[in-house]
Design an enzyme around this catalytic site. Structure first.
Site, short mmCIF file in Angstrom:
data_model
loop_
_atom_site.label_atom_id
_atom_site.label_comp_id
_atom_site.label_asym_id
_atom_site.label_seq_id
_atom_site.Cartn_x
_atom_site.Cartn_y
_atom_site.Cartn_z
N ARG A 1 13.90 -26.89 -120.58
CA ARG A 1 13.74 -25.68 -121.41
C ARG A 1 12.28 -25.26 -121.39
NH1 ARG A 1 12.86 -26.39 -126.52
NH2 ARG A 1 14.47 -27.96 -126.82
N TYR B 1 17.25 2.26 -123.80
CA TYR B 1 18.45 1.51 -123.42
C TYR B 1 19.19 1.10 -124.71
CZ TYR B 1 21.33 -2.47 -122.26
OH TYR B 1 22.38 -3.35 -122.17
N ASP C 1 9.13 -1.19 -120.21
CA ASP C 1 10.35 -1.70 -119.59
C ASP C 1 10.42 -1.05 -118.21
OD1 ASP C 1 12.93 -2.07 -118.66
OD2 ASP C 1 13.85 -1.96 -120.65
N LYS D 1 18.82 -6.35 -112.70
CA LYS D 1 18.98 -5.07 -112.01
C LYS D 1 18.34 -5.12 -110.62
CE LYS D 1 21.15 -3.92 -115.71
NZ LYS D 1 20.54 -4.45 -116.87
C1 LIG Z 1 16.36 -0.49 -119.07
C2 LIG Z 1 17.01 -1.77 -119.49
N1 LIG Z 1 16.31 -2.66 -120.20
C3 LIG Z 1 16.86 -3.83 -120.62
C4 LIG Z 1 18.18 -4.14 -120.34
C5 LIG Z 1 18.77 -5.44 -120.84
O1 LIG Z 1 18.87 -6.36 -119.79
P1 LIG Z 1 20.02 -7.49 -119.67
O2 LIG Z 1 21.33 -6.78 -119.53
O3 LIG Z 1 19.58 -8.26 -118.46
O4 LIG Z 1 19.97 -8.29 -120.92
C6 LIG Z 1 18.95 -3.24 -119.59
C7 LIG Z 1 20.35 -3.55 -119.28
O5 LIG Z 1 21.10 -2.69 -118.87
C8 LIG Z 1 18.34 -2.02 -119.16
O6 LIG Z 1 19.04 -1.12 -118.46
#
Ligand SMILES: Cc1ncc(COP(=O)(O)O)c(C=O)c1O
Length: 384
Positions: A54, A107, A179, A204
């Site tokens: 961890r 998001y 992000d 992604k």
């Molecule tokens: C722009 C963005 N940030 C954060 C996330 C969250 O990521 P995760 O699905 O890997 O937890 C997503 C998920 O779709 C996203 O599109």
């Protein structure tokens, strides 16, 4: 890669940073260190600093070093998901009574975590159109600790000026988090533009093959990294070694994939613009996109994400989503295969009734790296 990774080009860093051949066996590929614990040579005699997985695992370390090199940061921390990274970032930086400025089309999961969870611990937030720097400035309060940026945004592909927002954040004593999931480190380098922290859903484009969930926080601040590391270990949202390995394997082709995603998206955008059923196409590469100038300044290309609205309202949007054959109807994005979804009913359902609600005739596509003409034909058939 022993000398400073910064001298190398992006693709070289993607393939080599953190990924020297294994010193004991010569294994060219970083091994999957499937172990929870590590033998100690006498109490405290750790080999290479590892005591418990961890806290640290060599496969995860390789991924973290590579991610730091790709974003041009000094430190990276890998998490079990993008949301795990988001949670660790926000709980590291905010205390009860603090305030966050967030995008008004963030998001959905990020919004849900802030609106439904952090609010219960007394953290306040204000949603703002981040493309409007004056509105961001006006939303900042004395207790603002974080300005949270997505650019391009999910799902409306709005663009925020990272360098300007970094100035706003820093003059208020706040931290600017970007992000960078939609752009990927290949298309956009927020730390170079003044951001303090870069967040990724590595699920992604970074992973790129829709086969692993992960997240990351990258920063050059020793202090922030120490806080992130404390929660990474303390709360424990860490990726397993196989997840870290899959993500690293995906990263090796990130540059090639992002170029092809961008090529294909440009073809698809041109086809959509000509189709009579399309009302609006949202793509920052279009000169008429309100954020185009800023996007052209801070992005290498414009990526593989496109949204569009259709004549005929929600019913028609749902019909299009159900009719494509190559574009699979599914949540998520950034994989080699093309995906289509209805944000209002799927990824962004949690924003219903809030300021962040998305239009019900909106369709979002993640353009993959298949043959571009096949993707254009598939969408045309679904729209006809
Ligand atoms: C722009 C963005 N940030 C954060 C996330 C969250 O990521 P995760 O699905 O890997 O937890 C997503 C998920 O779709 C996203 O599109």
């Amino acid at each position: 890669m022993t000398d400073s990774a910064a001298h190398y080009g992006f693709a070289t860093r993607a393939i080599h940073a953190g990924q020297d051949p294994d010193p004991t066996t010569g294994s060219v590929i970083v091994p999957i260190h499937a172990t929870s614990t590590y033998a100690q040579d006498g109490v405290g005699g750790m080999r290479g600093g590892y005591e418990y997985s961890r806290t640290g695992n060599p496969t995860r370390t390789a991924l973290e070093e590579c991610l730091a090199a790709l974003e041009g940061g000094r430190h990276a921390r890998a998490f079990s998901s993008g949301m795990g990274a988001t949670d660790a970032a926000l709980r590291s930086m905010c205390r009860p009574g603090d305030h966050i400025v967030i995008p008004n089309d963030a998001y959905g999961g990020t919004f849900r975590l802030i609106d439904k969870v952090l609010s219960q611990w007394g953290v306040e937030h204000t949603p703002v159109a981040l493309s409007d720097v004056d509105a961001v400035r006006a939303a900042v309060r004395p207790n603002t600790k974080v300005i949270w940026v997505e650019t391009p945004t999910n799902p409306l592909l709005n663009i925020a000026d990272i360098a300007l927002l970094a100035e706003v954040a820093h003059s208020a004593g706040a931290v600017l988090v970007v992000d960078n999931t939609f752009a990927s480190p290949y298309l956009q380098s927020p730390l170079e533009l003044g951001a303090d922290v870069v967040l990724h859903s590595t699920t992604k484009y970074i992973g790129g093959h829709s086969d692993v969930i992960g997240g990351a926080l990258v920063t050059s601040s020793d202090e922030l990294d120490a806080q992130f590391g404390f929660l990474q270990n303390g709360a424990g949202a860490v990726p397993g070694p196989f997840d870290a390995w899959l993500t690293l394997r995906g990263i090796k082709t990130l540059e090639l994939r992002m170029e092809k995603h961008s090529d294909n998206a440009e073809l698809v955008v041109q086809a959509l613009l000509k189709h009579p059923k399309i009302k609006t196409v949202f793509y920052p590469g279009l000169p008429e996109h309100p954020g185009h100038e800023v996007a052209a300044k801070q992005m290498r290309r414009f990526g593989g994400m496109i949204s569009f609205t259709v004549e005929g309202g929600e019913e028609e949007a749902l019909r299009v989503c159900a009719r494509t054959k190559l574009f699979t109807l599914a949540e998520s994005l950034g994989g080699v295969e093309s995906l289509i979804e209805h944000p209002g009913r799927m990824t962004h359902a949690s924003t219903a009734g809030s300021l962040l609600q998305v239009p019900d005739d909106l369709v979002r596509i993640s353009v993959g790296i298949e043959s571009g003409h096949d993707l254009v034909a598939d969408l045309a058939a679904a729209l006809d």
